[in-house]
Write a protein that holds these residues in place. Sequence first.
Motif, PDB file in Angstrom:
ATOM      1  N   GLY A  67      57.082  33.487  67.410  1.00 37.22           N
ATOM      2  CA  GLY A  67      56.992  32.245  66.501  1.00 37.22           C
ATOM      3  C   GLY A  67      55.838  32.393  65.488  1.00 37.22           C
ATOM      4  N   LEU A  68      54.725  32.862  66.041  1.00 38.07           N
ATOM      5  CA  LEU A  68      53.325  33.128  65.109  1.00 38.07           C
ATOM      6  C   LEU A  68      53.705  34.134  64.136  1.00 38.07           C
ATOM      7  N   LEU A  69      54.420  35.422  64.373  1.00 39.19           N
ATOM      8  CA  LEU A  69      54.648  36.103  63.506  1.00 39.19           C
ATOM      9  C   LEU A  69      55.877  36.043  62.401  1.00 39.19           C
ATOM     10  N   ALA A  70      57.030  35.433  62.921  1.00 40.92           N
ATOM     11  CA  ALA A  70      58.015  35.164  62.030  1.00 40.92           C
ATOM     12  C   ALA A  70      58.113  33.881  61.559  1.00 40.92           C
ATOM     13  N   LEU A  71      57.481  32.924  62.099  1.00 40.68           N
ATOM     14  CA  LEU A  71      57.556  31.572  61.574  1.00 40.68           C
ATOM     15  C   LEU A  71      56.100  30.925  60.830  1.00 40.68           C
ATOM     16  N   ASP A  72      55.092  31.311  61.751  1.00 40.05           N
ATOM     17  CA  ASP A  72      54.000  30.619  61.240  1.00 40.05           C
ATOM     18  C   ASP A  72      53.206  31.390  60.078  1.00 40.05           C
ATOM     19  N   MET A  73      53.336  32.543  60.050  1.00 38.24           N
ATOM     20  CA  MET A  73      52.619  33.441  58.897  1.00 38.24           C
ATOM     21  C   MET A  73      53.373  33.264  57.591  1.00 38.24           C
ATOM     22  N   PRO A  74      54.665  32.965  57.483  1.00 40.30           N
ATOM     23  CA  PRO A  74      55.193  32.537  56.273  1.00 40.30           C
ATOM     24  C   PRO A  74      54.960  31.044  56.093  1.00 40.30           C
ATOM     25  N   TYR A  75      54.813  30.339  57.047  1.00 39.78           N
ATOM     26  CA  TYR A  75      54.609  29.068  56.836  1.00 39.78           C
ATOM     27  C   TYR A  75      53.307  28.803  56.223  1.00 39.78           C
ATOM     28  N   LEU A  76      52.180  29.443  56.615  1.00 37.67           N
ATOM     29  CA  LEU A  76      50.809  29.395  55.907  1.00 37.67           C
ATOM     30  C   LEU A  76      51.072  29.556  54.482  1.00 37.67           C
ATOM     31  N   VAL A  77      51.788  30.406  54.104  1.00 40.06           N
ATOM     32  CA  VAL A  77      51.952  30.547  52.733  1.00 40.06           C
ATOM     33  C   VAL A  77      52.791  29.569  51.951  1.00 40.06           C
ATOM     34  N   THR A  78      53.892  28.926  52.729  1.00 38.76           N
ATOM     35  CA  THR A  78      54.396  27.978  52.069  1.00 38.76           C
ATOM     36  C   THR A  78      53.702  26.726  51.910  1.00 38.76           C
ATOM     37  N   TYR A  79      52.963  26.178  52.827  1.00 40.40           N
ATOM     38  CA  TYR A  79      52.135  24.990  52.961  1.00 40.40           C
ATOM     39  C   TYR A  79      50.910  25.092  52.080  1.00 40.40           C
ATOM     40  N   SER A  80      50.273  26.512  51.836  1.00 41.60           N
ATOM     41  CA  SER A  80      49.364  26.502  50.953  1.00 41.60           C
ATOM     42  C   SER A  80      49.762  26.259  49.488  1.00 41.60           C
ATOM     43  N   LEU A  81      50.775  26.994  49.278  1.00 42.59           N
ATOM     44  CA  LEU A  81      51.400  26.841  47.643  1.00 42.59           C
ATOM     45  C   LEU A  81      51.849  25.414  47.370  1.00 42.59           C
ATOM     46  N   LEU A  82      52.367  24.540  48.530  1.00 40.76           N
ATOM     47  CA  LEU A  82      53.004  23.421  48.155  1.00 40.76           C
ATOM     48  C   LEU A  82      51.638  22.268  48.067  1.00 40.76           C
ATOM     49  N   LEU A  83      50.775  22.488  49.119  1.00 38.21           N
ATOM     50  CA  LEU A  83      49.763  21.630  48.859  1.00 38.21           C
ATOM     51  C   LEU A  83      48.819  21.880  47.713  1.00 38.21           C
ATOM     52  N   ALA A  84      48.771  23.219  47.263  1.00 39.32           N
ATOM     53  CA  ALA A  84      48.082  23.371  46.194  1.00 39.32           C
ATOM     54  C   ALA A  84      48.563  22.827  44.996  1.00 39.32           C
ATOM     55  N   GLY A  85      49.985  23.005  44.792  1.00 34.10           N
ATOM     56  CA  GLY A  85      50.824  22.545  43.433  1.00 34.10           C
ATOM     57  C   GLY A  85      50.584  20.991  43.673  1.00 34.10           C
ATOM     58  N   VAL A  86      50.741  20.507  44.719  1.00 40.91           N
ATOM     59  CA  VAL A  86      50.525  18.689  44.647  1.00 40.91           C
ATOM     60  C   VAL A  86      49.151  18.517  44.144  1.00 40.91           C
ATOM     61  N   LEU A  87      48.101  19.202  44.733  1.00 34.64           N
ATOM     62  CA  LEU A  87      46.748  18.707  44.323  1.00 34.64           C
ATOM     63  C   LEU A  87      46.475  19.095  42.978  1.00 34.64           C
ATOM     64  N   PHE A  88      47.064  20.211  42.439  1.00 32.67           N
ATOM     65  CA  PHE A  88      47.178  20.554  41.101  1.00 32.67           C
ATOM     66  C   PHE A  88      47.849  19.375  40.201  1.00 32.67           C
ATOM     67  N   ARG A  89      49.110  18.903  40.438  1.00 31.96           N
ATOM     68  CA  ARG A  89      49.682  17.905  39.900  1.00 31.96           C
ATOM     69  C   ARG A  89      48.768  16.461  39.796  1.00 31.96           C
ATOM     70  N   LEU A  90      47.878  16.384  40.951  1.00 33.26           N
ATOM     71  CA  LEU A  90      47.271  15.108  41.070  1.00 33.26           C
ATOM     72  C   LEU A  90      45.847  15.082  40.323  1.00 33.26           C
ATOM     73  N   TRP A  91      45.268  16.582  40.461  1.00 31.52           N
ATOM     74  CA  TRP A  91      43.762  16.645  39.927  1.00 31.52           C
ATOM     75  C   TRP A  91      43.656  17.748  38.853  1.00 31.52           C
ATOM     76  N   GLY A  92      44.553  18.344  38.557  1.00 35.83           N
ATOM     77  CA  GLY A  92      44.479  19.282  37.432  1.00 35.83           C
ATOM     78  C   GLY A  92      43.540  20.626  38.116  1.00 35.83           C
ATOM     79  N   ASN A  93      43.258  21.423  37.256  1.00 39.34           N
ATOM     80  CA  ASN A  93      42.596  22.649  37.536  1.00 39.34           C
ATOM     81  C   ASN A  93      41.163  22.310  37.969  1.00 39.34           C
ATOM     82  N   THR A  94      40.984  21.799  39.025  1.00 35.94           N
ATOM     83  CA  THR A  94      39.758  21.341  39.834  1.00 35.94           C
ATOM     84  C   THR A  94      39.499  22.278  41.117  1.00 35.94           C
ATOM     85  N   SER A  95      38.559  22.310  41.695  1.00 35.59           N
ATOM     86  CA  SER A  95      38.178  23.137  42.801  1.00 35.59           C
ATOM     87  C   SER A  95      38.963  22.907  43.987  1.00 35.59           C
ATOM     88  N   ILE A  96      39.318  21.446  44.179  1.00 37.05           N
ATOM     89  CA  ILE A  96      40.089  21.219  45.281  1.00 37.05           C
ATOM     90  C   ILE A  96      41.457  21.639  45.307  1.00 37.05           C
TER      91      ILE A  96
END
Length: 173
Positions: A67-96
Amino acid sequence: MIRLVKSVSPTKGLVILGILFIAFNAMIPQFLPKDQALDLKFAYSREDVINSLSQLSSSQIADYKFGLLALDMPYLVTYSLLLAGVLFRLWGNTSIVYIPFIAAFADLLENLAVLKILNVFPAIGNSIVVLASVSTTAKWILAGIIVLGILAGVLKKLFYKKYALVDSGEIKI
């Protein structure tokens, strides 16, 4: 990195990442034991690790590793891109926008440390537990900051829109 965030921040990219996010959240519990998963704990000790992992069979530990190797490793890429994209849409190019990537790095360190713990269990060294615990705790603190950033961004968008509508309605030509 901001180019990558911009590329996933359009609605189509966020929808795809959102679907992947939901899919990972549905699959991960099948392999990571909910009550014993170190990923879900906060500031744990060596004794906590031993107590949690002692309740698992060897096949459950193997599933946990998978689970850690096959699911949690790609999951961390997915959630980081998703959340960064959402934050970008909300805040623009800021450090958040970078905080999800820092959280993902903490999650990566946590996963590597937990894999090491699972590989050597029950002969667990204290330093690897400290690394895993600090990484897990940092990940959850950063997750809280991200949630607050998203909530504040949504409120900012709502109030800005409301304020802009009130101001534009008062203008007479």
